[in-house]
Design an enzyme around this catalytic site. Structure first.
Site, PDB file in Angstrom:
ATOM      1  N   ALA A  24       0.840  -1.202   0.000  1.00  0.00           N
ATOM      2  CA  ALA A  24       0.000   0.000   0.000  1.00  0.00           C
ATOM      3  C   ALA A  24       0.874   1.251   0.000  1.00  0.00           C
ATOM      4  O   ALA A  24       2.098   1.157  -0.087  1.00  0.00           O
ATOM      5  CB  ALA A  24      -0.916  -0.018   1.213  1.00  0.00           C
ATOM      6  N   ASN A  25       0.268   2.412   0.086  1.00  0.00           N
ATOM      7  CA  ASN A  25       1.010   3.672   0.218  1.00  0.00           C
ATOM      8  C   ASN A  25       0.253   4.599   1.162  1.00  0.00           C
ATOM      9  O   ASN A  25      -0.811   4.253   1.654  1.00  0.00           O
ATOM     10  CB  ASN A  25       1.262   4.305  -1.160  1.00  0.00           C
ATOM     11  CG  ASN A  25      -0.035   4.717  -1.833  1.00  0.00           C
ATOM     12  OD1 ASN A  25      -0.738   5.586  -1.359  1.00  0.00           O
ATOM     13  ND2 ASN A  25      -0.353   4.045  -2.944  1.00  0.00           N
ATOM     14  N   ARG A  26       0.818   5.761   1.429  1.00  0.00           N
ATOM     15  CA  ARG A  26       0.298   6.648   2.481  1.00  0.00           C
ATOM     16  C   ARG A  26      -0.782   7.622   2.031  1.00  0.00           C
ATOM     17  O   ARG A  26      -1.120   8.552   2.753  1.00  0.00           O
ATOM     18  CB  ARG A  26       1.447   7.454   3.094  1.00  0.00           C
ATOM     19  CG  ARG A  26       2.458   6.605   3.799  1.00  0.00           C
ATOM     20  CD  ARG A  26       3.487   7.465   4.531  1.00  0.00           C
ATOM     21  NE  ARG A  26       4.589   6.658   4.998  1.00  0.00           N
ATOM     22  CZ  ARG A  26       4.527   5.859   6.058  1.00  0.00           C
ATOM     23  NH1 ARG A  26       3.409   5.794   6.772  1.00  0.00           N
ATOM     24  NH2 ARG A  26       5.566   5.152   6.404  1.00  0.00           N
TER      25      ARG A  26
END
Ligand code: C5P
Length: 221
Positions: A29-31
């Site tokens: 995932a990412n932020r």
């Protein structure tokens, strides 16, 4: 009351991160928080548009009066976007993962006792903005992308404009010290083929309203 600027128009927006499965219990995932994309959906509705929001996994309430399509992966996001075209305006604000795991494990990957970690083979995801930008029949009249960068902001935004065949790129510096990722404020530049506009720091809601107001003007002109 006067007619709202986007009355009768369809606006399609992507928002949030994507989750790329590794196995049944893990993902990459990412932020991205989805705050900017969700604010754009709310602003487009307030301007009178019919709005479709294709969102990755976020911790935000659904914007009111917007059709929300929830997806996990980039592949699912592309399918949802293509299913919901045509649109007069499309704004790709999602932080789509560049890579996914080449073959998702059917079972949870286990430690094998050798002390050697498993190797994850990655493969590139489809570029949703570029795919839509190069659609001959379904390309929206106005196609807007984002460029979150930590260096060479304008050069990178210009090359995205060309490569993905977008009309505008909203460029923002997401270096950790800016606090933009996950924060409520944003400092952006609008990069188009006619130049670069620097906008002052604003809330993500104000950035959204300004993008939508400009987009409505561009459709008229
Ligand atoms: O190439 P980069 O990821 O920096 O481009 C960012 C822009 O492209 C954003 O508008 C993002 O939503 C879009 N994008 C996409 N599909 C991808 C990668 C990026 O739509 N696979």
């Amino acid at each position: 009351a006067g007619r709202l600027p986007l009355a009768g128009r369809h606006v399609l927006i992507t928002s949030g991160p994507t989750h790329e499965p590794i196995d049944p219990v893990r993902y990459i995932a990412n932020r991205s928080s989805g705050k900017q994309g969700h604010a754009l959906a709310a602003a487009a509705y307030a301007a009178g548009a019919r709005v479709t929001l294709v969102s990755g996994p976020v911790d935000l309430p659904d914007p009111a009066n917007v059709e929300v399509i929830r997806v996990q992966s980039a592949a699912e996001m592309l399918t949802a976007v293509e299913t919901h075209l045509p649109a007069d305006i499309a704004i790709m604000a999602a932080a789509v993962a560049d890579w996914r795991v080449a073959s998702e494990g059917a079972q949870k990957i286990k430690k094998d006792g050798s002390g050697k970690p498993p190797a994850l083979q990655l493969t590139e995801n489809p570029d949703i903005l570029a795919t839509v930008g190069h659609h001959d029949s379904l390309r929206p009249e106005l196609l807007i992308g984002f460029a979150a960068e930590t260096q060479n902001l304008i050069d990178n935004a210009r090359s995205k404009l060309e490569r993905k065949n977008a009309d505008w790129i909203i460029a923002n510096d997401v270096s950790p010290q800016t606090g933009i990722m996950g924060g409520d404020a944003n400092t952006v530049r609008l990069v188009s083929r006619s130049g670069v506009e620097d906008w002052p720091e604003m809330s993500k809601a104000d950035v959204a309203r300004r993008i939508i107001a400009r987009a409505a003007e561009a459709l008229k002109g």
